[in-house]
Design an enzyme around this catalytic site. Structure first.
Site, PDB file in Angstrom:
ATOM      1  N   GLY A  27      48.035  46.450  36.600  1.00 20.70           N
ATOM      2  CA  GLY A  27      47.914  45.024  36.826  1.00 20.70           C
ATOM      3  C   GLY A  27      46.471  44.594  36.697  1.00 20.70           C
ATOM      4  O   GLY A  27      45.549  45.420  36.758  1.00 20.70           O
TER       5      GLY A  27
ATOM      6  N   LEU B 297      41.238  48.603  39.921  1.00 17.04           N
ATOM      7  CA  LEU B 297      40.306  48.783  38.808  1.00 17.04           C
ATOM      8  C   LEU B 297      38.908  48.295  39.167  1.00 17.04           C
ATOM      9  O   LEU B 297      37.928  48.717  38.562  1.00 17.04           O
ATOM     10  CB  LEU B 297      40.813  48.039  37.565  1.00 17.04           C
ATOM     11  CG  LEU B 297      42.102  48.577  36.937  1.00 17.04           C
ATOM     12  CD1 LEU B 297      42.547  47.671  35.797  1.00 17.04           C
ATOM     13  CD2 LEU B 297      41.923  50.004  36.448  1.00 17.04           C
TER      14      LEU B 297
ATOM     15  N   HIS C  19      49.348  42.832  45.092  1.00 14.74           N
ATOM     16  CA  HIS C  19      47.944  43.194  44.862  1.00 14.74           C
ATOM     17  C   HIS C  19      47.247  42.139  43.993  1.00 14.74           C
ATOM     18  O   HIS C  19      46.129  41.713  44.293  1.00 14.74           O
ATOM     19  CB  HIS C  19      47.909  44.578  44.195  1.00 14.74           C
ATOM     20  CG  HIS C  19      46.548  45.125  43.927  1.00 14.74           C
ATOM     21  ND1 HIS C  19      45.996  46.164  44.658  1.00 14.74           N
ATOM     22  CD2 HIS C  19      45.617  44.786  42.997  1.00 14.74           C
ATOM     23  CE1 HIS C  19      44.781  46.426  44.179  1.00 14.74           C
ATOM     24  NE2 HIS C  19      44.527  45.610  43.165  1.00 14.74           N
ATOM     25  N   GLU C  20      47.923  41.696  42.923  1.00 19.84           N
ATOM     26  CA  GLU C  20      47.293  40.733  42.002  1.00 19.84           C
ATOM     27  C   GLU C  20      47.194  39.337  42.614  1.00 19.84           C
ATOM     28  O   GLU C  20      46.187  38.637  42.404  1.00 19.84           O
ATOM     29  CB  GLU C  20      48.058  40.669  40.674  1.00 19.84           C
ATOM     30  CG  GLU C  20      48.143  41.979  39.906  1.00 19.84           C
ATOM     31  CD  GLU C  20      46.840  42.741  39.819  1.00 19.84           C
ATOM     32  OE1 GLU C  20      45.769  42.116  39.763  1.00 19.84           O
ATOM     33  OE2 GLU C  20      46.892  43.979  39.834  1.00 19.84           O
TER      34      GLU C  20
ATOM     35  N   HIS D 139      44.275  39.278  44.715  1.00 20.93           N
ATOM     36  CA  HIS D 139      43.036  39.134  43.939  1.00 20.93           C
ATOM     37  C   HIS D 139      42.675  37.670  43.721  1.00 20.93           C
ATOM     38  O   HIS D 139      41.519  37.278  43.930  1.00 20.93           O
ATOM     39  CB  HIS D 139      43.177  39.793  42.561  1.00 20.93           C
ATOM     40  CG  HIS D 139      42.695  41.211  42.509  1.00 20.93           C
ATOM     41  ND1 HIS D 139      41.426  41.587  42.895  1.00 20.93           N
ATOM     42  CD2 HIS D 139      43.308  42.354  42.102  1.00 20.93           C
ATOM     43  CE1 HIS D 139      41.284  42.900  42.731  1.00 20.93           C
ATOM     44  NE2 HIS D 139      42.418  43.387  42.253  1.00 20.93           N
TER      45      HIS D 139
HETATM   46 ZN    ZN Z   1      42.818  45.368  42.036  1.00 23.86          ZN
END
Ligand code: ZN
Length: 166
Positions: A46, A89, A130-131, A134
């Site tokens: 993602g 990431l 999770h995204e 963000h």
């Molecule tokens: Zn992340």
């Protein structure tokens, strides 16, 4: 398409709430394509637009054969519970234990500006949560079940099913 540099933890944009997209036009479609290419190359499951320096509410998620891109995503339902290791990431080399909903329904706009609803469970549900975190300026390290669960990993030691890189 183009590979975009992925920002890491220190970048202030990762701590800001991203802005809603007002119109899904060619520039947004190009952003989505570049984000997908960048996510696949990382490799990751993602990516959120602010991870590549764009403060807009756009996310991409890829698990197994399914690829999703969503503009202005919103969580409409979250049920159940899963506890598992998660990585990012933007925080390379670390994983930690995070509790998430087991199943979610997410609503947003697709690349043509049409409203879509996507149901997901397990890893897909975790990736969506999770995204969406963000684009609200939240990182997985804010949600650890305990700080003790945060550990350094070598990429090859990660077992399947763990969300590493999103
Ligand atoms: Zn992340």
């Amino acid at each position: 398409m183009a590979l975009l540099p992925i920002l890491t933890q220190e970048a202030p944009i990762l701590r800001q709430k991203a802005k809603r997209v007002t119109r899904v036009d060619d520039s947004i479609r190009k952003l989505i394509d570049d984000m997908v290419e960048t996510m696949v190359a990382a490799p990751g499951v993602g990516l959120a637009a602010n991870q590549v320096g764009v403060a807009l509410r756009v996310i991409v998620v890829k698990t197994d054969a399914n690829l999703y891109s969503l503009v202005n995503p919103e969580m409409v339902k979250a049920t159940g519970e899963q506890v598992g290791l998660e990585g990012c990431l933007s925080i390379p080399g670390y994983v930690g234990e995070v509790k998430r909903a087991q199943r979610v329904v997410v609503r947003g706009l697709n690349r043509h500006g049409k409203t879509v609803r996507i149901k997901g469970d397990d890893l897909l549900a975790r990736a969506f949560q999770h995204e969406i975190d963000h684009i609200n300026g939240v990182l997985f390290i804010d949600r650890l079940t305990s700080l003790d669960t945060l550990r350094k990993v070598e990429p090859e030691s990660v077992t399947e099913g763990e969300l590493v890189g999103a």
